[in-house]
Motif scaffolding. Sequence first.
Motif, PDB file in Angstrom:
ATOM      1  N   THR A  39       0.849  -1.180   0.000  1.00  0.00           N
ATOM      2  CA  THR A  39       0.000   0.000   0.000  1.00  0.00           C
ATOM      3  C   THR A  39       0.892   1.240   0.000  1.00  0.00           C
ATOM      4  OG1 THR A  39      -0.067   0.177   2.406  1.00  0.00           O
ATOM      5  CG2 THR A  39      -1.749  -1.216   1.359  1.00  0.00           C
ATOM      6  N   PHE A  40       0.308   2.393  -0.340  1.00  0.00           N
ATOM      7  CA  PHE A  40       1.066   3.643  -0.271  1.00  0.00           C
ATOM      8  C   PHE A  40       1.688   3.814   1.112  1.00  0.00           C
ATOM      9  CE2 PHE A  40      -1.203   5.179  -4.077  1.00  0.00           C
ATOM     10  CZ  PHE A  40      -0.198   5.918  -4.699  1.00  0.00           C
ATOM     11  N   HIS A  41       0.881   3.577   2.145  1.00  0.00           N
ATOM     12  CA  HIS A  41       1.360   3.830   3.503  1.00  0.00           C
ATOM     13  C   HIS A  41       2.457   2.848   3.914  1.00  0.00           C
ATOM     14  CE1 HIS A  41      -2.725   5.686   3.560  1.00  0.00           C
ATOM     15  NE2 HIS A  41      -2.031   6.653   4.109  1.00  0.00           N
ATOM     16  N   ALA A  42       2.290   1.577   3.541  1.00  0.00           N
ATOM     17  CA  ALA A  42       3.291   0.581   3.925  1.00  0.00           C
ATOM     18  C   ALA A  42       4.625   0.857   3.234  1.00  0.00           C
ATOM     19  CB  ALA A  42       2.795  -0.825   3.584  1.00  0.00           C
ATOM     20  N   ALA A  43       4.580   1.211   1.947  1.00  0.00           N
ATOM     21  CA  ALA A  43       5.812   1.501   1.214  1.00  0.00           C
ATOM     22  C   ALA A  43       6.500   2.736   1.789  1.00  0.00           C
ATOM     23  CB  ALA A  43       5.498   1.702  -0.269  1.00  0.00           C
ATOM     24  N   ALA A  44       5.697   3.782   2.060  1.00  0.00           N
ATOM     25  CA  ALA A  44       6.276   5.017   2.589  1.00  0.00           C
ATOM     26  C   ALA A  44       6.843   4.800   3.993  1.00  0.00           C
ATOM     27  CB  ALA A  44       5.220   6.116   2.611  1.00  0.00           C
ATOM     28  N   LEU A  45       6.123   4.071   4.841  1.00  0.00           N
ATOM     29  CA  LEU A  45       6.598   3.851   6.212  1.00  0.00           C
ATOM     30  C   LEU A  45       7.903   3.069   6.220  1.00  0.00           C
ATOM     31  CD1 LEU A  45       6.133   4.114   9.250  1.00  0.00           C
ATOM     32  CD2 LEU A  45       4.773   2.008   9.143  1.00  0.00           C
ATOM     33  N   ARG A  46       8.010   2.100   5.347  1.00  0.00           N
ATOM     34  CA  ARG A  46       9.246   1.302   5.292  1.00  0.00           C
ATOM     35  C   ARG A  46      10.431   2.200   4.929  1.00  0.00           C
ATOM     36  NH1 ARG A  46      10.190  -4.190   1.661  1.00  0.00           N
ATOM     37  NH2 ARG A  46      12.021  -4.904   2.781  1.00  0.00           N
ATOM     38  N   GLN A  47      10.227   3.088   3.954  1.00  0.00           N
ATOM     39  CA  GLN A  47      11.304   3.985   3.544  1.00  0.00           C
ATOM     40  C   GLN A  47      11.619   5.000   4.642  1.00  0.00           C
ATOM     41  OE1 GLN A  47       9.885   5.630  -0.150  1.00  0.00           O
ATOM     42  NE2 GLN A  47       9.772   3.633  -1.148  1.00  0.00           N
ATOM     43  N   LEU A  48      10.579   5.555   5.242  1.00  0.00           N
ATOM     44  CA  LEU A  48      10.779   6.567   6.280  1.00  0.00           C
ATOM     45  C   LEU A  48      11.507   5.969   7.484  1.00  0.00           C
ATOM     46  CD1 LEU A  48      10.062   9.524   7.047  1.00  0.00           C
ATOM     47  CD2 LEU A  48       8.013   8.617   8.151  1.00  0.00           C
ATOM     48  N   THR A  49      11.106   4.777   7.897  1.00  0.00           N
ATOM     49  CA  THR A  49      11.738   4.115   9.041  1.00  0.00           C
ATOM     50  C   THR A  49      13.208   3.806   8.759  1.00  0.00           C
ATOM     51  OG1 THR A  49       9.616   3.122   9.639  1.00  0.00           O
ATOM     52  CG2 THR A  49      11.582   2.138  10.589  1.00  0.00           C
ATOM     53  N   TYR A  50      13.509   3.407   7.532  1.00  0.00           N
ATOM     54  CA  TYR A  50      14.876   3.037   7.176  1.00  0.00           C
ATOM     55  C   TYR A  50      15.805   4.263   7.178  1.00  0.00           C
ATOM     56  CZ  TYR A  50      18.804   1.295   4.416  1.00  0.00           C
ATOM     57  OH  TYR A  50      20.057   0.936   3.982  1.00  0.00           O
ATOM     58  N   PHE A  51      15.323   5.387   6.616  1.00  0.00           N
ATOM     59  CA  PHE A  51      16.212   6.541   6.450  1.00  0.00           C
ATOM     60  C   PHE A  51      16.182   7.498   7.636  1.00  0.00           C
ATOM     61  CE2 PHE A  51      15.645   5.311   1.949  1.00  0.00           C
ATOM     62  CZ  PHE A  51      16.983   5.267   1.566  1.00  0.00           C
ATOM     63  N   TRP A  52      15.200   7.393   8.528  1.00  0.00           N
ATOM     64  CA  TRP A  52      15.072   8.355   9.619  1.00  0.00           C
ATOM     65  C   TRP A  52      16.337   8.444  10.481  1.00  0.00           C
ATOM     66  CZ3 TRP A  52      10.844  11.536  10.701  1.00  0.00           C
ATOM     67  CH2 TRP A  52      10.913  12.227  11.903  1.00  0.00           C
ATOM     68  N   PRO A  53      16.892   7.328  10.999  1.00  0.00           N
ATOM     69  CA  PRO A  53      18.091   7.454  11.848  1.00  0.00           C
ATOM     70  C   PRO A  53      19.256   8.112  11.119  1.00  0.00           C
ATOM     71  CG  PRO A  53      17.118   5.263  12.034  1.00  0.00           C
ATOM     72  CD  PRO A  53      16.454   5.928  10.871  1.00  0.00           C
ATOM     73  N   ARG A  54      19.332   7.908   9.820  1.00  0.00           N
ATOM     74  CA  ARG A  54      20.471   8.425   9.057  1.00  0.00           C
ATOM     75  C   ARG A  54      20.360   9.926   8.803  1.00  0.00           C
ATOM     76  NH1 ARG A  54      21.532   5.998   3.156  1.00  0.00           N
ATOM     77  NH2 ARG A  54      21.157   4.112   4.387  1.00  0.00           N
ATOM     78  N   VAL A  55      19.174  10.416   8.416  1.00  0.00           N
ATOM     79  CA  VAL A  55      19.062  11.816   7.988  1.00  0.00           C
ATOM     80  C   VAL A  55      18.383  12.706   9.027  1.00  0.00           C
ATOM     81  CG1 VAL A  55      19.064  11.176   5.560  1.00  0.00           C
ATOM     82  CG2 VAL A  55      16.881  11.407   6.770  1.00  0.00           C
ATOM     83  N   ILE A  56      17.632  12.134   9.958  1.00  0.00           N
ATOM     84  CA  ILE A  56      16.969  12.933  10.991  1.00  0.00           C
ATOM     85  C   ILE A  56      17.639  12.699  12.341  1.00  0.00           C
ATOM     86  CG2 ILE A  56      14.772  13.472  12.140  1.00  0.00           C
ATOM     87  CD1 ILE A  56      14.783  14.095   9.144  1.00  0.00           C
ATOM     88  N   GLY A  57      17.901  11.428  12.640  1.00  0.00           N
ATOM     89  CA  GLY A  57      18.529  11.066  13.902  1.00  0.00           C
ATOM     90  C   GLY A  57      17.523  10.648  14.951  1.00  0.00           C
ATOM     91  N   GLY A  58      17.930   9.694  15.777  1.00  0.00           N
ATOM     92  CA  GLY A  58      17.045   9.198  16.819  1.00  0.00           C
ATOM     93  C   GLY A  58      16.089   8.145  16.293  1.00  0.00           C
ATOM     94  N   ASP A  59      15.180   7.758  17.167  1.00  0.00           N
ATOM     95  CA  ASP A  59      14.209   6.739  16.788  1.00  0.00           C
ATOM     96  C   ASP A  59      13.132   7.323  15.869  1.00  0.00           C
ATOM     97  OD1 ASP A  59      15.479   4.824  18.329  1.00  0.00           O
ATOM     98  OD2 ASP A  59      14.313   5.345  20.128  1.00  0.00           O
ATOM     99  N   PRO A  60      12.638   6.544  14.920  1.00  0.00           N
ATOM    100  CA  PRO A  60      11.543   7.017  14.073  1.00  0.00           C
ATOM    101  C   PRO A  60      10.293   7.266  14.911  1.00  0.00           C
ATOM    102  CG  PRO A  60      12.552   5.028  13.167  1.00  0.00           C
ATOM    103  CD  PRO A  60      13.085   5.194  14.554  1.00  0.00           C
ATOM    104  N   PRO A  61       9.398   8.126  14.476  1.00  0.00           N
ATOM    105  CA  PRO A  61       8.166   8.368  15.232  1.00  0.00           C
ATOM    106  C   PRO A  61       7.278   7.134  15.255  1.00  0.00           C
ATOM    107  CG  PRO A  61       8.084   9.471  13.098  1.00  0.00           C
ATOM    108  CD  PRO A  61       9.474   8.939  13.251  1.00  0.00           C
ATOM    109  N   ARG A  62       6.408   7.069  16.259  1.00  0.00           N
ATOM    110  CA  ARG A  62       5.485   5.945  16.397  1.00  0.00           C
ATOM    111  C   ARG A  62       4.215   6.224  15.599  1.00  0.00           C
ATOM    112  NH1 ARG A  62       1.493   4.685  20.106  1.00  0.00           N
ATOM    113  NH2 ARG A  62       1.988   6.531  21.369  1.00  0.00           N
ATOM    114  N   VAL A  63       3.707   5.198  14.945  1.00  0.00           N
ATOM    115  CA  VAL A  63       2.516   5.340  14.102  1.00  0.00           C
ATOM    116  C   VAL A  63       1.264   5.157  14.953  1.00  0.00           C
ATOM    117  CG1 VAL A  63       1.263   4.449  12.095  1.00  0.00           C
ATOM    118  CG2 VAL A  63       3.768   4.450  12.119  1.00  0.00           C
ATOM    119  N   ILE A  64       0.291   6.053  14.790  1.00  0.00           N
ATOM    120  CA  ILE A  64      -0.995   5.892  15.464  1.00  0.00           C
ATOM    121  C   ILE A  64      -2.010   5.345  14.466  1.00  0.00           C
ATOM    122  CG2 ILE A  64      -0.624   7.635  17.239  1.00  0.00           C
ATOM    123  CD1 ILE A  64      -2.203   9.609  15.545  1.00  0.00           C
ATOM    124  N   GLU A  65      -2.758   4.334  14.878  1.00  0.00           N
ATOM    125  CA  GLU A  65      -3.743   3.696  14.006  1.00  0.00           C
ATOM    126  C   GLU A  65      -5.022   4.515  13.910  1.00  0.00           C
ATOM    127  OE1 GLU A  65      -3.510   0.824  12.277  1.00  0.00           O
ATOM    128  OE2 GLU A  65      -1.434   0.441  12.882  1.00  0.00           O
TER     129      GLU A  65
END
Length: 701
Positions: free
Chosen positions: A86-112
């Motif tokens: 899905t759009f969300h699953a693909a985007a979340l996978r990419q965001l989670t992977y790159f967050w520590p590298r370009v933003i730093g720290g733990d990725p944000p938690r997803v609310i359902e």
Amino acid sequence: MEPDDVLAALDPEQREVAESLRGPVCVLAGAGTGKTRAITHRIAHAVRSGVVDPQGVLAVTFTTRAAGELRQRLRQLGTPGVQARTFHAAALRQLTYFWPRVIGGDPPRVIESKLPLLIDACRSLRRNQDRSELRDIASEIEWAKVTQIGPEDYVAAAGKAGRTPPVPAEEVVRVYEEYEHLRRDRHLVDFETILELTAAVMTEHREVASQIRQQYRYFVVDEYQDVNPLQKLLLDTWLGGRDDLCVVGDPNQTIYSFTGATTRYLTGFPVEYPNATVIRLVRDYRSTPQVVSLANRVLEPARTPHKLALIAQRPDGPEPVFTEYDDETAEAEGVARAVRKLADAGVPTREIAVLFRVNAQSEAYEQAFGAAGLPYVLRGADRFFERPEVRQAVVLLRGAARSAEPGDTLASTVHHILSGIGLTPQAPGGGKAREKWESLKALGDLAEDMAASGAGLPAFVAELERRAGEQHAPPVEGVTLASLHAAKGLEWDAVFLVGVTEGMLPIVYAETPEQIEEERRLLYVGVTRARAHLSLSWALARSPGGRRSRRPSRFLDGLTGRSASGRSASGRSAQKGRAGTDPSSSTARRPLAAPVGCRVCGRTLAAATEQKLGRCATCPADHDERLLDDLKTWRSGVSKTEKLPQWAVFTDITLQAIAERTPISERDLLAITGIGRVKLDRYGEAVLELCRDAANRTEDA
């Protein structure tokens, strides 16, 4: 499998899709025309021809279940490495992977769900926390976010879009601002923010964009008519100016515009990509010629661009049946009898569906089916694998699998475990107990099916975990009760479309031509869910003995052999008719509205709000404060019961007008602008009772 073998079983148009290996490609695919087959074979053909590596393909769809089906079909075609998400699953996978590298720290938690955060936002603002109202506010925030509208622009944008928020627009802004403040402060992301942040990270960090674009070179987007502006922004960011894109959709099935989805990306694809290949799939393999003919005729008066006229490929079947009933109870009981007849004739109950416009309509069918001893399952509630009883069962089964003995049989072990948490030999009568039983029964039936092929408990648990990941629920033996929106993408041997009346389909709050056309497409979606047996019905009154003032939907004009304003005997069925009617007949029957004058100063009123109040906005008028409070409390209860936004029952302005005039008769109530026969039939008695109580209080005083 050779490349040509992948194409062998396709029809000419499907084969054209599969052989159009390079984008841009636009596939206009009608209901039941095999679009999933066409795009999966296109991907497999591209991989086997060496055009693209499987890891370079990203196939995007809208539901986890649809993504799972794509992956399963691609595995069967020998291309297991393709990413289908899905759009969300693909985007979340990419965001989670790159967050520590370009933003730093733990990725944000997803609310359902937005509700818990909205409740906290309301506490901060010291405002009402009515859950029904908060769900409507959540929908407004979701619409704003997917259309890229911030709190500061919401009031103007909502007005321009013709939206009617559940509370004053300024109040939505306050809650929206506080919601976003809390979300950021707590390091949380909702589904819309996931897409927004992924696009932003790619835009602001070239190395991220370069790595993602290097990975994914070949894009396929299913259900493209449902894409919203935020999803389109992310897709364009993924593409980065490239055009190796294949989109698939059906403009006839655009039914989610209220969420921000727009068909213009699909219909405007050849304008965006002038060199695009456009292919139409119109051979319908799902439905009989009789069902296909009715579906085409439902859309004949529509102004939908790029309409697809379907061509049936199946043998003849029974004619669609149209039935009129005296009241909703009689309609539900009549449908139950018809379902029983089909079941006795050999149609499995899991291949039968009853579809309605709003979820509140299900209650009459739950009661009728329970009384008739017919199994049923409600669709559109919790996802199967998220239900408490299913989660509990999976935990217990997983534990049992770790200690399973070689001689244990799958079916007996599973039934023993499930019986300990509520699976009984006989189904309970109804309600939550029945829903829980149906869930456990579905797990037991799946265990029996797998046991027949020699599977053991570990294999069964692995299958459950795979299905949970893909939201692929096991089939439940029972008639499906579902809303028309929840039915999209599904199909059954027999479909009953119920409550097809003016005020329900089209729904009472569909007012603009665009909203009416979307309601017509919703009926079309319902019709095209049926493979062979199709029934459409309506009731003239809500309850036994009630006033028989309802009319069948205008969308049935010319389809039943009579005008939608006609009457037939109670419960009489009519086969599909060919009698034509003037498409403008329903409009011609409406008299022109006379000018409305202010009841205080007499000036002609032009503004809709003033016309509804019956006075100038500046003219003084008294109203009964207690009556207004009683009306709002009543509206809140109706909203919860019928699962409608509060404004869809009556707007605040309408309640204000009622409180000012205190009508005590149906004629008085009809005199208020915006209250017609449909709302009078549904709510008039309750409103008048409140008004009479208010009048009596005044007299006593």
